[in-house]
Each structure stands twice: as structure tokens, then as C-alpha cells.
Design a protein around this motif. Structure first.
Motif, PDB file in Angstrom:
ATOM      1  N   ARG A 103     -22.994 -30.521  27.794  1.00  0.00           N
ATOM      2  CA  ARG A 103     -22.121 -31.606  27.375  1.00  0.00           C
ATOM      3  C   ARG A 103     -22.097 -32.689  28.445  1.00  0.00           C
ATOM      4  O   ARG A 103     -22.318 -32.421  29.619  1.00  0.00           O
ATOM      5  CB  ARG A 103     -20.705 -31.057  27.157  1.00  0.00           C
ATOM      6  CG  ARG A 103     -20.644 -30.113  25.992  1.00  0.00           C
ATOM      7  CD  ARG A 103     -19.345 -29.367  25.852  1.00  0.00           C
ATOM      8  NE  ARG A 103     -18.156 -30.075  26.265  1.00  0.00           N
ATOM      9  CZ  ARG A 103     -16.935 -29.699  25.939  1.00  0.00           C
ATOM     10  NH1 ARG A 103     -16.763 -28.621  25.185  1.00  0.00           N
ATOM     11  NH2 ARG A 103     -15.890 -30.351  26.363  1.00  0.00           N
ATOM     12  N   ALA A 104     -21.808 -33.887  28.033  1.00  0.00           N
ATOM     13  CA  ALA A 104     -21.758 -35.018  28.965  1.00  0.00           C
ATOM     14  C   ALA A 104     -20.645 -34.848  30.003  1.00  0.00           C
ATOM     15  O   ALA A 104     -20.746 -35.355  31.118  1.00  0.00           O
ATOM     16  CB  ALA A 104     -21.555 -36.321  28.195  1.00  0.00           C
ATOM     17  N   ASP A 105     -19.598 -34.106  29.655  1.00  0.00           N
ATOM     18  CA  ASP A 105     -18.473 -33.925  30.571  1.00  0.00           C
ATOM     19  C   ASP A 105     -18.664 -32.756  31.537  1.00  0.00           C
ATOM     20  O   ASP A 105     -17.760 -32.396  32.271  1.00  0.00           O
ATOM     21  CB  ASP A 105     -17.165 -33.764  29.800  1.00  0.00           C
ATOM     22  CG  ASP A 105     -17.138 -32.514  28.928  1.00  0.00           C
ATOM     23  OD1 ASP A 105     -18.117 -31.738  28.931  1.00  0.00           O
ATOM     24  OD2 ASP A 105     -16.129 -32.311  28.224  1.00  0.00           O
ATOM     25  N   GLY A 106     -19.849 -32.139  31.538  1.00  0.00           N
ATOM     26  CA  GLY A 106     -20.132 -31.048  32.463  1.00  0.00           C
ATOM     27  C   GLY A 106     -20.015 -29.664  31.854  1.00  0.00           C
ATOM     28  O   GLY A 106     -20.407 -28.682  32.478  1.00  0.00           O
ATOM     29  N   GLY A 107     -19.479 -29.571  30.661  1.00  0.00           N
ATOM     30  CA  GLY A 107     -19.346 -28.280  30.007  1.00  0.00           C
ATOM     31  C   GLY A 107     -20.615 -27.892  29.268  1.00  0.00           C
ATOM     32  O   GLY A 107     -21.669 -28.521  29.420  1.00  0.00           O
ATOM     33  N   VAL A 108     -20.505 -26.863  28.475  1.00  0.00           N
ATOM     34  CA  VAL A 108     -21.647 -26.377  27.708  1.00  0.00           C
ATOM     35  C   VAL A 108     -21.165 -25.938  26.332  1.00  0.00           C
ATOM     36  O   VAL A 108     -20.060 -25.419  26.189  1.00  0.00           O
ATOM     37  CB  VAL A 108     -22.370 -25.218  28.445  1.00  0.00           C
ATOM     38  CG1 VAL A 108     -21.483 -24.002  28.593  1.00  0.00           C
ATOM     39  CG2 VAL A 108     -23.657 -24.845  27.757  1.00  0.00           C
ATOM     40  N   ASP A 109     -21.980 -26.195  25.330  1.00  0.00           N
ATOM     41  CA  ASP A 109     -21.684 -25.755  23.961  1.00  0.00           C
ATOM     42  C   ASP A 109     -22.785 -24.825  23.484  1.00  0.00           C
ATOM     43  O   ASP A 109     -23.924 -24.900  23.953  1.00  0.00           O
ATOM     44  CB  ASP A 109     -21.638 -26.960  23.005  1.00  0.00           C
ATOM     45  CG  ASP A 109     -20.389 -27.789  23.163  1.00  0.00           C
ATOM     46  OD1 ASP A 109     -19.320 -27.208  23.452  1.00  0.00           O
ATOM     47  OD2 ASP A 109     -20.471 -29.019  22.988  1.00  0.00           O
ATOM     48  N   VAL A 110     -22.434 -23.974  22.548  1.00  0.00           N
ATOM     49  CA  VAL A 110     -23.441 -23.168  21.863  1.00  0.00           C
ATOM     50  C   VAL A 110     -23.954 -24.032  20.726  1.00  0.00           C
ATOM     51  O   VAL A 110     -23.229 -24.344  19.790  1.00  0.00           O
ATOM     52  CB  VAL A 110     -22.838 -21.848  21.341  1.00  0.00           C
ATOM     53  CG1 VAL A 110     -23.858 -21.096  20.502  1.00  0.00           C
ATOM     54  CG2 VAL A 110     -22.343 -20.989  22.494  1.00  0.00           C
ATOM     55  N   ALA A 111     -25.222 -24.438  20.830  1.00  0.00           N
ATOM     56  CA  ALA A 111     -25.806 -25.330  19.832  1.00  0.00           C
ATOM     57  C   ALA A 111     -26.240 -24.577  18.586  1.00  0.00           C
ATOM     58  O   ALA A 111     -26.318 -25.149  17.507  1.00  0.00           O
ATOM     59  CB  ALA A 111     -26.996 -26.074  20.427  1.00  0.00           C
ATOM     60  N   GLY A 112     -26.528 -23.299  18.744  1.00  0.00           N
ATOM     61  CA  GLY A 112     -26.977 -22.507  17.601  1.00  0.00           C
ATOM     62  C   GLY A 112     -27.641 -21.235  18.058  1.00  0.00           C
ATOM     63  O   GLY A 112     -27.509 -20.816  19.210  1.00  0.00           O
ATOM     64  N   PHE A 113     -28.376 -20.647  17.143  1.00  0.00           N
ATOM     65  CA  PHE A 113     -29.029 -19.375  17.411  1.00  0.00           C
ATOM     66  C   PHE A 113     -30.471 -19.424  16.926  1.00  0.00           C
ATOM     67  O   PHE A 113     -30.778 -20.068  15.930  1.00  0.00           O
ATOM     68  CB  PHE A 113     -28.301 -18.228  16.692  1.00  0.00           C
ATOM     69  CG  PHE A 113     -26.873 -18.085  17.114  1.00  0.00           C
ATOM     70  CD1 PHE A 113     -26.533 -17.325  18.215  1.00  0.00           C
ATOM     71  CD2 PHE A 113     -25.864 -18.737  16.423  1.00  0.00           C
ATOM     72  CE1 PHE A 113     -25.215 -17.199  18.619  1.00  0.00           C
ATOM     73  CE2 PHE A 113     -24.542 -18.620  16.806  1.00  0.00           C
ATOM     74  CZ  PHE A 113     -24.222 -17.847  17.908  1.00  0.00           C
ATOM     75  N   ALA A 114     -31.323 -18.737  17.632  1.00  0.00           N
ATOM     76  CA  ALA A 114     -32.715 -18.569  17.216  1.00  0.00           C
ATOM     77  C   ALA A 114     -32.940 -17.072  17.034  1.00  0.00           C
ATOM     78  O   ALA A 114     -32.262 -16.257  17.667  1.00  0.00           O
ATOM     79  CB  ALA A 114     -33.659 -19.124  18.266  1.00  0.00           C
TER      80      ALA A 114
END
Length: 130
Positions: free
Chosen positions: A52-63
Motif C-alpha cells: 500500500r502507498a501508506d506503508g501497509g500491505v494488502d492481500v491482493a488475492g490467491f494463486a
């Protein structure tokens, strides 16, 4: 960086690492799942992260891994085909265990950041009480 920003970022990391740990647990638990050769193999789940732009992280999806898996000779297995083969997942347990250690360490680091931010915030509140 304020204590609130650190808490927010650590919170996103905690959530992401928890999802990663859950996916790895499912993969490891199903590493020996046997299927008939006319069925798809167990498909390992891999988490895709997005910064994320604010320094965090998101789960974008799964493979998922290939449904083809690998065929293994096991003529005595009840699911074996006429040629004595069964289908197994194509999982590298060394990789899964290495990722498990990384996910655990990341989770622990995020917990430590959360504790440090809470301590900083508590100390700031104590200054105001004096």
C-alpha cells in the motif's frame, strides 16, 4: 512516524501474515492427499500481496498450483488406476516449511511493532498525567 501510523501498518501486516499462515497450513495438511488419476490433484494456495502507498500491505488475492500434480506409482493403494498410479499434489515441502518460518517471523515482528507502538502511546499518556 506516529504510534498510530505504526499500529495501522503493523495491523495490516498482522492480517497479511495470518492469511499466509492459514494458506501454508492448508497446503502442508494436504501435502499427502491422494486422488485417482482421473481427478485433479490438491491445488496448493499461494497468497499474493500488494504493498500500500501508506506503508501497509494488502492481500491482493490467491494463486493456486497446477491441478495436474504428479503421478506416483502405488499399486497397493485403493485409489490406484489399472496401471497402479495415483495423483499427488506437486508440493515442495522444503519450500512450504521455509515459507512457514518466514510467515511466523513476520507475524512475530508485527506483534513486536504493535507492542512497541502501544508502549510509546502509553508513555505519551503518562507524560500528560504528570
Amino acid at each position: 512516524m506516529s504510534a498510530f501510523e505504526a499500529l495501522r501498518i503493523a495491523n495490516t501486516a498482522l492480517g497479511a501474515h495470518q492469511v499466509w499462515l492459514d494458506a501454508l497450513a492448508g497446503n502442508i495438511a494436504n501435502a499427502n492427499t491422494v486422488r485417482r488419476t482421473d481427478q485433479s490433484a490438491f491445488r496448493a494456495t499461494y497468497v499474493v500481496f500488494d504493498p500500500r502507498a501508506d506503508g501497509g500491505v494488502d492481500v491482493a488475492g490467491f494463486a493456486e498450483s497446477s491441478a495436474e500434480g504428479r503421478t506416483v506409482s502405488s499399486p497397493d493403494h485403493p485409489l490406484a488406476d489399472a496401471d497402479g498410479y495415483v495423483r499427488m499434489p506437486d508440493l515442495d515441502m522444503a519450500s512450504q516449511m521455509s515459507q512457514l518460518v518466514m510467515a511466523q517471523r513476520g507475524y512475530q515482528a508485527s506483534v513486536q511493532v504493535t507492542k512497541s507502538a502501544q508502549d510509546t502511546y502509553s508513555a505519551a499518556l503518562q507524560i500528560g498525567n504528570r
